[in-house]
Design a protein around this motif. Structure first.
Motif, mmCIF file in Angstrom:
data_model
loop_
_atom_site.group_PDB
_atom_site.id
_atom_site.type_symbol
_atom_site.label_atom_id
_atom_site.label_comp_id
_atom_site.label_asym_id
_atom_site.label_seq_id
_atom_site.Cartn_x
_atom_site.Cartn_y
_atom_site.Cartn_z
ATOM 1 N N ASN A 275 83.039 73.566 -3.291
ATOM 2 C CA ASN A 275 84.183 72.606 -3.888
ATOM 3 C C ASN A 275 83.602 71.357 -3.906
ATOM 4 O O ASN A 275 83.643 70.484 -4.547
ATOM 5 C CB ASN A 275 85.267 72.726 -2.902
ATOM 6 C CG ASN A 275 86.233 74.194 -3.135
ATOM 7 O OD1 ASN A 275 86.189 74.622 -4.180
ATOM 8 N ND2 ASN A 275 86.789 74.681 -2.195
ATOM 9 N N GLU A 276 82.718 70.865 -2.507
ATOM 10 C CA GLU A 276 82.301 69.545 -2.418
ATOM 11 C C GLU A 276 81.243 69.291 -3.588
ATOM 12 O O GLU A 276 81.460 68.178 -3.975
ATOM 13 C CB GLU A 276 81.491 69.404 -1.035
ATOM 14 C CG GLU A 276 82.521 69.520 0.065
ATOM 15 C CD GLU A 276 81.817 69.598 1.584
ATOM 16 O OE1 GLU A 276 80.607 69.739 1.315
ATOM 17 O OE2 GLU A 276 82.558 69.886 2.244
ATOM 18 N N TYR A 277 80.206 70.312 -3.916
ATOM 19 C CA TYR A 277 79.383 69.917 -4.822
ATOM 20 C C TYR A 277 80.124 69.479 -6.363
ATOM 21 O O TYR A 277 79.704 68.850 -6.791
ATOM 22 C CB TYR A 277 78.333 71.319 -5.112
ATOM 23 C CG TYR A 277 77.911 71.296 -6.351
ATOM 24 C CD1 TYR A 277 76.797 70.415 -6.681
ATOM 25 C CD2 TYR A 277 78.087 72.104 -7.396
ATOM 26 C CE1 TYR A 277 75.956 70.213 -7.605
ATOM 27 C CE2 TYR A 277 77.429 72.068 -8.736
ATOM 28 C CZ TYR A 277 76.357 71.130 -8.694
ATOM 29 O OH TYR A 277 75.767 71.240 -9.853
ATOM 30 N N LEU A 278 81.089 70.465 -6.603
ATOM 31 C CA LEU A 278 81.949 70.316 -8.033
ATOM 32 C C LEU A 278 82.348 68.829 -8.072
ATOM 33 O O LEU A 278 82.397 68.226 -9.045
ATOM 34 C CB LEU A 278 82.693 71.685 -8.185
ATOM 35 C CG LEU A 278 83.156 71.587 -9.669
ATOM 36 C CD1 LEU A 278 81.673 72.111 -10.525
ATOM 37 C CD2 LEU A 278 84.201 72.489 -9.922
ATOM 38 N N ALA A 279 83.144 68.532 -6.861
ATOM 39 C CA ALA A 279 83.898 67.193 -6.738
ATOM 40 C C ALA A 279 82.688 66.037 -6.758
ATOM 41 O O ALA A 279 83.137 65.034 -7.532
ATOM 42 C CB ALA A 279 84.755 67.143 -5.355
ATOM 43 N N ILE A 280 81.546 66.229 -6.133
ATOM 44 C CA ILE A 280 80.486 65.332 -6.218
ATOM 45 C C ILE A 280 80.109 65.172 -7.745
ATOM 46 O O ILE A 280 79.881 63.970 -8.037
ATOM 47 C CB ILE A 280 79.295 65.435 -5.331
ATOM 48 C CG1 ILE A 280 80.041 65.326 -3.705
ATOM 49 C CG2 ILE A 280 78.395 64.492 -5.319
ATOM 50 C CD1 ILE A 280 79.130 65.633 -2.669
#
Length: 300
Positions: A275-280
């Protein structure tokens, strides 16, 4: 009386799976900004998000109507409105259809017919193909069914331009290949739930080594797809895509190595990091589009 009304309202909100709709925000806004680099049309973004939210809510509600039986068998989903009979099946069905009609009307009025039709196609695919056909029959359910979650990239681009192009397709593929490792990480944590419900998720029918190997392969393809978009961006997105991709890829690769070595692993951590990767990545795209520096290709 008041508490009862409140419980009913909350049950209907829960039918839309509000937390899942966060992906809509992450995917749609940056794509719309990229489609019109250097400009921010707040009104169009707001109405597109509203239409997209109604459409996603419709898909999630109708999904719960179809999946009510297996939701009752899984601890993770047993508190969903239909599983605990907080809302009747008929009422949920009517609610889901009403949300779809609202979504279509908003997008057609505020954006264009193409964006409205794309959301309709998303709902039909998610409910008719993924939920009713793929989910209970094949371990590739989330591979192909995940295409529904990629559609905000196409909808956002169509809302701005009235057409489609290679950039939204690349971003579609980023989310498409990201979805399996993201979902399988969660399924590894709740595989006994899926087994009890008779849903053949990959972690249910395969060894952890095979699952994490598949996750690693899909992750690196995701990263490679994200790098393709560098041709249409500046160094801001390029730097974010390279750094974030390297970080996320190394995390999943580490999970595979640990699993292969027989070590105890924490797949839920990878789920959160995905989730963090996609948001970043998509936030990097949004910043890049708003700042609108010269494209990397302009230097060549």
């Amino acid at each position: 009386m008041l508490s009862r009304a409140r419980a009913t309202v909350l049950a209907y909100i829960a039918l839309t799976k509000p937390r899942v709709i966060e992906l809509l925000l992450v995917a749609t806004i940056p794509v719309m900004l990229q489609a019109d680099r250097g400009h921010v049309d707040l009104a169009l973004i707001a109405f597109t998000l509203l239409g997209g939210w109604l459409g996603a809510g419709s898909a999630n509600t109708l999904n719960m109507v179809v999946d009510a039986d297996i939701d009752q068998k899984m601890k993770r989903t047993a508190r969903r409105p239909l599983a605990r009979h907080a809302v009747s099946t008929r009422s949920a069905l009517v609610f889901g259809i009403a949300l779809w009609l609202g979504s279509f009307a908003v997008l057609w009025w505020a954006a264009n017919l193409l964006s409205a039709l794309l959301v309709t196609a998303t709902i039909a695919f998610y409910v008719g193909v993924y939920t009713m056909i793929l989910k209970r029959r094949t371990w590739q359910n989330v591979v192909w069914g995940g295409a529904a979650g990629c559609m905000p990239t196409l909808v956002g681009w169509a809302a701005v331009t009235g057409s489609l192009g290679w950039q939204p397709i690349v971003l579609f593929l980023v989310i498409f290949f990201w979805t399996p490792p993201h979902t399988w990480a969660l399924a590894m944590r709740y595989k006994e739930d899926y087994r009890a419900a008779g849903v053949p998720m990959l972690p249910v029918i395969a060894t952890e080594e095979r699952v994490t190997r598949q996750m690693m392969l899909y992750t690196w393809v995701t990263v490679l797809c994200s790098l393709v978009l560098i041709a249409a961006t500046s160094w801001i997105y390029a730097a974010v895509a390279v750094v974030a991709g390297g970080w996320f890829g190394s995390r999943v690769h580490k999970l595979y190595r640990e699993t292969k070595a027989g070590a105890e692993v924490a797949p839920l951590k990878i789920f959160l990091q995905s989730n963090e990767y996609l948001a970043i990545l998509f936030c990097g795209l949004a910043i890049d589009a708003v700042v609108n520096l010269p494209l990397i290709t302009s230097y060549f």
